[in-house]
Design an enzyme around this catalytic site. Structure first.
Site: not given
Length: 352
Positions: A173, A316
């Site tokens: 994310e 991430e």
């Protein structure tokens, strides 16, 4: 496919395939259970794929990108413009997760499900539901319809990956403010006080941390999200990235594709997904135990044990990228190493 159809179509992992994978591990010419959680993850992959002959050659990490209105409350060190900047770096292959995934032989697919930037970012998959969420301290983060749309977007992306031949997924994310939304969601779903599941995110002073906790408390008191209804929780105090992640996990279950979680935020999305569709739990793998205080709490609630203890909290999808080579190594041992019978050595026995 809508949520209801997807949930009905998700099947439990294949228990027979998982049991056969466990028997295969017992026959591999090495001490029993000596690869620890990696062995258990291979067994989970077999159950998820429905075959003891596992295949995890083609891998992708899907990174859900979205902005959060709660940043108005001063709960972050940086502004939400950073979300688009990092997403653009992902598209160009310059971000942390891209550099790590390249070494792991995995593709990175950034998805705009709710960034606040005015226009699409080149190289980022455009699936925007809204241009960021609203400030949940003052109003619901999004409408229920928007939350449902984000979930269904995640389901569709998982199905698209499967259709393209991917066999193992990772999740990540990017969204400034999403440790605040994740803590609010976890506080509700786990029925615990916000202090227990709230950390300093990307870096807050002690005063900033206290402000973050207070903002979450005020938002929860205002909206009273129903923890028995994860969609309600996501809509009121969550984020578009969290909702899309929840849908992505449901989609992975639907497609029988195992998926590796990253840290706190992806685990929050997974808890919401399991609340919507309990069968999804069998398709989840944990990469690492996040340094964020709620990371381990969320994994414990999911019944998952990570393979990495490294104090990571970058996000991430970097945890998934770090985990993929370990799973490849375990799969090589599982599929290629000689059995005790083949080397004519007596097999180890499980002792009481």
């Amino acid at each position: 496919m809508n949520i209801e159809e997807a949930v009905k179509a998700v099947k439990e992992p294949d228990g027979a395939a998982a049991r056969e994978a466990a028997r295969r591990w017992d026959r591999v010419a090495k001490p029993l259970n000596s690869l620890g959680e990696l062995e258990r993850d291979v067994i989970r992959i077999a159950g998820a794929q429905g075959s003891s002959t596992i295949s995890i050659g083609r891998k992708a990490i899907v990174v859900m990108c979205a902005d959060n209105g709660i940043v108005e409350e001063g709960v972050t060190q940086t502004g939400q413009a950073v979300t688009a900047i990092v997403a653009e770096n992902m598209a160009a292959g310059r971000s942390c997760v891209c550099l790590m995934a390249e070494r792991a032989g995995a593709d990175v697919i950034p998805v705009d499900v709710g960034m606040a930037s005015c226009s699409p970012v080149k190289g980022v998959l455009w699936r925007r539901v809204a241009s960021g969420t609203r400030n949940f301290r003052k109003e619901a983060a999004m409408s229920r319809e928007e939350a449902v749309q984000a979930i269904e977007t995640g389901i569709a992306i998982a199905c698209e990956l499967k259709a393209k031949g991917y066999e193992l997924a990772g999740s990540g994310e990017m969204g400034i403010g999403n440790t605040t939304t994740s803590s609010a969601v976890l506080s509700t779903l786990l029925n615990v006080e916000p202090e227990l599941v709230t950390g300093r995110g990307a870096g807050l002073t002690s005063a900033g941390y206290r402000r973050k906790v207070q903002v979450i408390k005020e938002g929860l008191a205002l909206h009273r999200p129903d923890r028995r209804d994860p969609v309600d929780v996501l809509a009121k105090v969550g984020g578009l990235d969290l909702a899309a992640l929840a849908g992505f996990y449901i989609g992975c279950g639907l497609c029988r594709m195992p998926v590796v979680l990253d840290g706190l935020i992806t685990a929050a999305g997974a808890l919401a997904a399991v609340g919507i569709c309990p069968k999804v739990k069998g398709y989840l793998l944990a990469s690492h135990r996040s340094a964020e205080p709620a990371g381990g709490i969320a994994l414990d609630a999911l019944g998952l044990t990570p393979v990495i203890q490294a104090g990571m909290c970058l996000g991430e999808g970097t945890g998934a990228a770090a985990c993929f080579p370990l799973l490849d190594m375990a799969a090589a041992v599982y599929g290629q190493m000689s059995s005790f019978e083949e080397i004519q050595v007596e097999q180890y026995q499980h002792l009481q």
